[in-house]
Scaffold this motif. Structure first.
Motif, PDB file in Angstrom:
ATOM      1  N   GLU A  76       0.841  -1.193   0.000  1.00 56.20           N
ATOM      2  CA  GLU A  76       0.000   0.000   0.000  1.00 56.20           C
ATOM      3  C   GLU A  76       0.876   1.241   0.000  1.00 56.20           C
ATOM      4  OE1 GLU A  76      -3.345   2.070   2.817  1.00 56.20           O
ATOM      5  OE2 GLU A  76      -3.370  -0.117   2.628  1.00 56.20           O
ATOM      6  N   THR A  86      -3.543   3.633  -1.843  1.00 58.05           N
ATOM      7  CA  THR A  86      -3.818   2.707  -2.948  1.00 58.05           C
ATOM      8  C   THR A  86      -3.077   1.400  -2.687  1.00 58.05           C
ATOM      9  OG1 THR A  86      -4.053   4.528  -4.521  1.00 58.05           O
ATOM     10  CG2 THR A  86      -3.661   2.342  -5.451  1.00 58.05           C
ATOM     11  N   THR A  87      -3.756   0.282  -2.953  1.00 59.08           N
ATOM     12  CA  THR A  87      -3.144  -1.035  -2.810  1.00 59.08           C
ATOM     13  C   THR A  87      -2.730  -1.527  -4.195  1.00 59.08           C
ATOM     14  OG1 THR A  87      -4.513  -1.512  -0.891  1.00 59.08           O
ATOM     15  CG2 THR A  87      -3.526  -3.397  -2.005  1.00 59.08           C
ATOM     16  N   TYR A  88      -1.527  -2.060  -4.273  1.00 59.62           N
ATOM     17  CA  TYR A  88      -0.967  -2.588  -5.519  1.00 59.62           C
ATOM     18  C   TYR A  88      -0.723  -4.076  -5.345  1.00 59.62           C
ATOM     19  CZ  TYR A  88      -0.164   2.333  -6.469  1.00 59.62           C
ATOM     20  OH  TYR A  88      -0.348   3.674  -6.664  1.00 59.62           O
ATOM     21  N   PRO A  90      -2.654  -1.570  -9.758  1.00 61.79           N
ATOM     22  CA  PRO A  90      -3.499  -1.061  -8.678  1.00 61.79           C
ATOM     23  C   PRO A  90      -4.713  -1.961  -8.512  1.00 61.79           C
ATOM     24  CG  PRO A  90      -2.923   0.688 -10.224  1.00 61.79           C
ATOM     25  CD  PRO A  90      -2.484  -0.616 -10.834  1.00 61.79           C
ATOM     26  N   SER A 125     -11.035  -1.407  -5.864  1.00 64.38           N
ATOM     27  CA  SER A 125     -11.736  -1.483  -4.588  1.00 64.38           C
ATOM     28  C   SER A 125     -13.183  -1.911  -4.836  1.00 64.38           C
ATOM     29  CB  SER A 125     -11.697  -0.131  -3.874  1.00 64.38           C
ATOM     30  OG  SER A 125     -12.232   0.875  -4.713  1.00 64.38           O
TER      31      SER A 125
END
Length: 128
Positions: A67, A71-73, A124, A127
């Motif tokens: 993260e 944003t989570t990758y 990315p 969500s």
């Protein structure tokens, strides 16, 4: 006297060869100064496997997330057994200007900003 000259020439050639090797290694190492931020990786899965390599053939196909700025990758990479085993922490160096660009840091040194590993691009995560 002749033997000393031969020995001196031999050692001179060896020294020149060693210096040339270090210069070649330095010239082929990619600039990763943009990968200046270290992040912890969350390992999603680690599957034992092999790859075609004469150096590090055995290891794990690791799927991971990290993260940055909310944003989570997600990405994956083959990690050699000599550098990591499941349960150990895993980190990456990323580009703060383009956080999908990263390299898994298989050794704690050198610090991020110098060569960390193979540069790649994470995806990315959507969500929802």
């Amino acid at each position: 006297m002749k033997a000393l000259l031969i020995i001196g020439v031999f050692f001179g050639v060896v020294v020149v060869g060693i210096v040339a090797m270090f210069l070649l290694i330095g010239a082929t190492t990619p600039d990763q100064s943009h990968l200046s931020k270290q992040v912890e990786l969350t390992v999603l899965s680690a599957t034992e496997g092999t790859r075609n390599s004469s150096v590090s053939r055995y290891g794990f196909r690791v799927q991971y997330t990290y993260e940055f700025d909310g944003t989570t990758y997600v990405s994956e990479e083959f990690v050699p057994l000599k550098n990591w085993e499941p349960g150990q922490p895993l980190r990456a160096c990323l580009d703060p200007e383009s956080p999908a660009t990263h390299a898994v840091q298989l050794n704690p040194r050198p610090d991020c900003g110098s060569y960390a590993g193979t540069e790649q691009t994470a995806t990315p995560q959507q969500s929802g």
